[in-house]
Design a protein around this motif. Sequence first.
Motif, PDB file in Angstrom:
ATOM      1  N   ASN A  36    -136.514  23.528 -41.834  1.00  0.00           N
ATOM      2  CA  ASN A  36    -137.583  24.060 -42.678  1.00  0.00           C
ATOM      3  C   ASN A  36    -137.335  23.888 -44.178  1.00  0.00           C
ATOM      4  O   ASN A  36    -138.226  24.115 -44.982  1.00  0.00           O
ATOM      5  CB  ASN A  36    -137.816  25.539 -42.361  1.00  0.00           C
ATOM      6  CG  ASN A  36    -138.328  25.720 -40.952  1.00  0.00           C
ATOM      7  OD1 ASN A  36    -139.195  24.991 -40.504  1.00  0.00           O
ATOM      8  ND2 ASN A  36    -137.765  26.679 -40.244  1.00  0.00           N
ATOM      9  N   SER A  37    -136.132  23.482 -44.554  1.00  0.00           N
ATOM     10  CA  SER A  37    -135.789  23.335 -45.965  1.00  0.00           C
ATOM     11  C   SER A  37    -136.218  21.965 -46.481  1.00  0.00           C
ATOM     12  O   SER A  37    -135.705  20.934 -46.027  1.00  0.00           O
ATOM     13  CB  SER A  37    -134.284  23.501 -46.170  1.00  0.00           C
ATOM     14  OG  SER A  37    -133.925  23.112 -47.483  1.00  0.00           O
ATOM     15  N   LYS A  38    -137.113  21.949 -47.456  1.00  0.00           N
ATOM     16  CA  LYS A  38    -137.537  20.661 -48.025  1.00  0.00           C
ATOM     17  C   LYS A  38    -136.413  20.013 -48.834  1.00  0.00           C
ATOM     18  O   LYS A  38    -136.479  18.816 -49.119  1.00  0.00           O
ATOM     19  CB  LYS A  38    -138.795  20.848 -48.870  1.00  0.00           C
ATOM     20  CG  LYS A  38    -138.582  21.634 -50.127  1.00  0.00           C
ATOM     21  CD  LYS A  38    -139.831  21.733 -50.964  1.00  0.00           C
ATOM     22  CE  LYS A  38    -139.517  22.417 -52.189  1.00  0.00           C
ATOM     23  NZ  LYS A  38    -139.882  23.052 -53.133  1.00  0.00           N
ATOM     24  N   THR A  94    -133.964  17.450 -46.062  1.00  0.00           N
ATOM     25  CA  THR A  94    -134.557  16.494 -45.117  1.00  0.00           C
ATOM     26  C   THR A  94    -133.610  15.333 -44.808  1.00  0.00           C
ATOM     27  O   THR A  94    -133.549  14.862 -43.672  1.00  0.00           O
ATOM     28  CB  THR A  94    -135.905  15.968 -45.634  1.00  0.00           C
ATOM     29  OG1 THR A  94    -135.716  15.393 -46.936  1.00  0.00           O
ATOM     30  CG2 THR A  94    -136.939  17.088 -45.718  1.00  0.00           C
ATOM     31  N   ASN A 118    -134.052  32.211 -49.875  1.00  0.00           N
ATOM     32  CA  ASN A 118    -134.844  31.069 -49.434  1.00  0.00           C
ATOM     33  C   ASN A 118    -134.052  29.810 -49.763  1.00  0.00           C
ATOM     34  O   ASN A 118    -133.322  29.775 -50.749  1.00  0.00           O
ATOM     35  CB  ASN A 118    -136.191  31.016 -50.151  1.00  0.00           C
ATOM     36  CG  ASN A 118    -137.190  31.998 -49.591  1.00  0.00           C
ATOM     37  OD1 ASN A 118    -136.908  32.737 -48.648  1.00  0.00           O
ATOM     38  ND2 ASN A 118    -138.375  32.019 -50.167  1.00  0.00           N
ATOM     39  N   GLY A 152    -137.404  26.262 -50.459  1.00  0.00           N
ATOM     40  CA  GLY A 152    -138.725  26.863 -50.398  1.00  0.00           C
ATOM     41  C   GLY A 152    -139.045  27.563 -49.095  1.00  0.00           C
ATOM     42  O   GLY A 152    -140.169  28.038 -48.907  1.00  0.00           O
ATOM     43  N   ALA A 153    -138.090  27.644 -48.185  1.00  0.00           N
ATOM     44  CA  ALA A 153    -138.353  28.258 -46.877  1.00  0.00           C
ATOM     45  C   ALA A 153    -137.449  29.466 -46.648  1.00  0.00           C
ATOM     46  O   ALA A 153    -136.283  29.453 -47.042  1.00  0.00           O
ATOM     47  CB  ALA A 153    -138.120  27.237 -45.769  1.00  0.00           C
ATOM     48  N   PRO A 154    -137.985  30.485 -45.988  1.00  0.00           N
ATOM     49  CA  PRO A 154    -137.129  31.621 -45.625  1.00  0.00           C
ATOM     50  C   PRO A 154    -136.111  31.184 -44.576  1.00  0.00           C
ATOM     51  O   PRO A 154    -136.390  30.320 -43.747  1.00  0.00           O
ATOM     52  CB  PRO A 154    -138.104  32.651 -45.044  1.00  0.00           C
ATOM     53  CG  PRO A 154    -139.319  31.893 -44.668  1.00  0.00           C
ATOM     54  CD  PRO A 154    -139.356  30.668 -45.535  1.00  0.00           C
ATOM     55  N   ASN A 171    -133.125  26.720 -38.826  1.00  0.00           N
ATOM     56  CA  ASN A 171    -133.410  27.022 -40.224  1.00  0.00           C
ATOM     57  C   ASN A 171    -133.432  25.762 -41.088  1.00  0.00           C
ATOM     58  O   ASN A 171    -134.327  25.585 -41.915  1.00  0.00           O
ATOM     59  CB  ASN A 171    -132.387  28.015 -40.781  1.00  0.00           C
ATOM     60  CG  ASN A 171    -132.749  29.448 -40.466  1.00  0.00           C
ATOM     61  OD1 ASN A 171    -133.904  29.856 -40.553  1.00  0.00           O
ATOM     62  ND2 ASN A 171    -131.754  30.240 -40.085  1.00  0.00           N
TER      63      ASN A 171
END
Length: 183
Positions: A44-46, A49, A26, A29-31, A41
């Motif tokens: 989706n990663s915090k 950003t 991950n 926090g994202a797969p 992909n």
Amino acid sequence: MMTLRAALCATLLSVCATSAFAGNPNVGGAPMFENKNIIQNAVNSKDHTTLVAAVKAAGLVDTLQTPGPFTVLAPVNKAFTALPAGTVDNLLKPQNKATLVKVLTCHVIPAKALSSAIKKMVNDDGGVHVVETVGGCQLKLSLKGNKVRITDENGGVARVTIADVKQSNGVIHVIDKVLLPKS
């Protein structure tokens, strides 16, 4: 009470969902799904950003969605905030787009380089392997213990904190510093 059929369906769904990113860590926090491209992909990663906003401002979204292959050295948000005050805001201004593109493309290697390949190249080259990025920057790859380190043209050193995040069009290595081209 769950029926045998329902349990089997739930298990199959779990296996199918897991296999799409089996072995991928991950990120933020994202797969991360191996069947999605770098942009699909990264959004989706915090933890990325700022990088995603910069890629959009630079007009590089379409490029990073092509088949590649690419190795993206992806700085986390903290890496951008560690830059001198105002640097990111300045880079995101439309009049500085060329500089932003240069900085970002210095984080992209035009090949899929998993950490095992990088480590082999470093060892084969006696401890340092030089690679040219899409932006024309020369990065020095080395190892500290078993971890990959990247030295930019100004002597700044980033370390890979999450390696081998496989994508449909390459691989992402999460790094803890922004790599800067020679000024």
